[in-house]
Design an enzyme around this catalytic site. Structure first.
Site, PDB file in Angstrom:
ATOM      1  N   LYS A   9       0.902  -1.210   0.091  1.00  0.00           N
ATOM      2  CA  LYS A   9       0.082   0.003   0.103  1.00  0.00           C
ATOM      3  C   LYS A   9       0.845   1.290   0.012  1.00  0.00           C
ATOM      4  CE  LYS A   9      -3.922  -2.503   2.412  1.00  0.00           C
ATOM      5  NZ  LYS A   9      -4.848  -2.361   3.640  1.00  0.00           N
ATOM      6  N   PHE A  57     -15.806   2.539   6.562  1.00  0.00           N
ATOM      7  CA  PHE A  57     -14.435   3.111   6.431  1.00  0.00           C
ATOM      8  C   PHE A  57     -13.954   2.957   5.092  1.00  0.00           C
ATOM      9  CE2 PHE A  57     -14.462  -1.719   7.495  1.00  0.00           C
ATOM     10  CZ  PHE A  57     -14.021  -2.235   6.362  1.00  0.00           C
ATOM     11  N   ARG A  85      -0.676 -14.985   4.102  1.00  0.00           N
ATOM     12  CA  ARG A  85      -1.622 -14.143   5.204  1.00  0.00           C
ATOM     13  C   ARG A  85      -0.822 -14.222   6.507  1.00  0.00           C
ATOM     14  NH1 ARG A  85      -5.604 -10.574   4.155  1.00  0.00           N
ATOM     15  NH2 ARG A  85      -6.729 -11.374   6.144  1.00  0.00           N
ATOM     16  N   THR A  91      -4.899  -7.924  10.298  1.00  0.00           N
ATOM     17  CA  THR A  91      -5.454  -6.717   9.689  1.00  0.00           C
ATOM     18  C   THR A  91      -5.102  -5.511  10.622  1.00  0.00           C
ATOM     19  OG1 THR A  91      -7.104  -7.813   8.407  1.00  0.00           O
ATOM     20  CG2 THR A  91      -7.576  -5.255   8.566  1.00  0.00           C
ATOM     21  N   ARG A 102       3.223  -6.798   9.104  1.00  0.00           N
ATOM     22  CA  ARG A 102       2.262  -5.716  10.104  1.00  0.00           C
ATOM     23  C   ARG A 102       2.913  -5.528  11.232  1.00  0.00           C
ATOM     24  NH1 ARG A 102      -3.320  -7.593   7.352  1.00  0.00           N
ATOM     25  NH2 ARG A 102      -3.298  -6.062   5.526  1.00  0.00           N
ATOM     26  N   ASN A 112      -1.860  -0.084   7.331  1.00  0.00           N
ATOM     27  CA  ASN A 112      -1.285  -1.289   7.603  1.00  0.00           C
ATOM     28  C   ASN A 112      -0.410  -2.066   6.581  1.00  0.00           C
ATOM     29  OD1 ASN A 112      -3.149  -2.099   5.783  1.00  0.00           O
ATOM     30  ND2 ASN A 112      -4.482  -3.215   7.338  1.00  0.00           N
ATOM     31  N   HIS A 115      -1.639  -5.255   1.552  1.00  0.00           N
ATOM     32  CA  HIS A 115      -3.082  -6.328   1.363  1.00  0.00           C
ATOM     33  C   HIS A 115      -2.491  -7.703   0.791  1.00  0.00           C
ATOM     34  CE1 HIS A 115      -6.572  -7.334  -0.283  1.00  0.00           C
ATOM     35  NE2 HIS A 115      -6.112  -7.728  -1.361  1.00  0.00           N
TER      36      HIS A 115
END
Length: 149
Positions: A9, A57, A85, A91, A102, A112, A115
């Protein structure tokens, strides 16, 4: 082999984490099959996150994704969706274990860093959206050193 979609991101790009993130997936034994640096248009971000459109959000998430370039990638490997993951972490970064991306690099759920597809179905959909031309067709010479037959 299974494939997954991973996106670094805008905060991860701006903070110079691209190499570190790619390195973690490579060191695990996954293969990079597609990669591009993209400035995302609002309509494209809305399409990517369409399943979250009813969430409060949603607009903030879209604004965040279009705030700067992202790195879109396709990774391939055994159980890459599930394992990817785990590499990424929860998350909410505050719930992420140390050693995850993260857990090591993020503190705020709204920033964060990364993705990752949450299922094989999502991965297929996201890969088709971001890489309509398809991923590169190649196999690393390290394959027999990572995977049994």
């Amino acid at each position: 082999m299974e494939s997954t979609f991973i996106m670094i991101k805008p905060d991860g790009v701006q903070r110079g984490l691209i190499g570190e993130i790619i390195s973690r997936f490579e060191k695990k034994g996954f293969y990079l099959k597609a990669l591009k640096l993209v400035n995302v248009e609002r309509s494209f971000a809305e399409k990517h996150y369409a399943d979250l459109a009813s969430k409060p959000f949603f607009q903030g998430l879209v604004d965040y994704i279009i705030s700067g370039p992202v790195v879109a990638m396709v990774w391939e490997g055994k159980s890459v969706v599930t394992t990817g993951r785990k590499i990424i972490g929860a998350t909410n970064p505050l719930a992420s274990e140390p050693g995850t991306i993260r857990g090591d690099f993020a503190v705020d759920i709204g920033r964060n860093v990364i993705h990752g597809s949450d299922s094989i179905e999502s991965a297929n959909k996201e890969i088709a959206l971001w890489f309509p031309e398809g991923p590169a067709d190649w196999q690393s010479s390290q394959h027999p050193w990572i995977y049994e037959k």
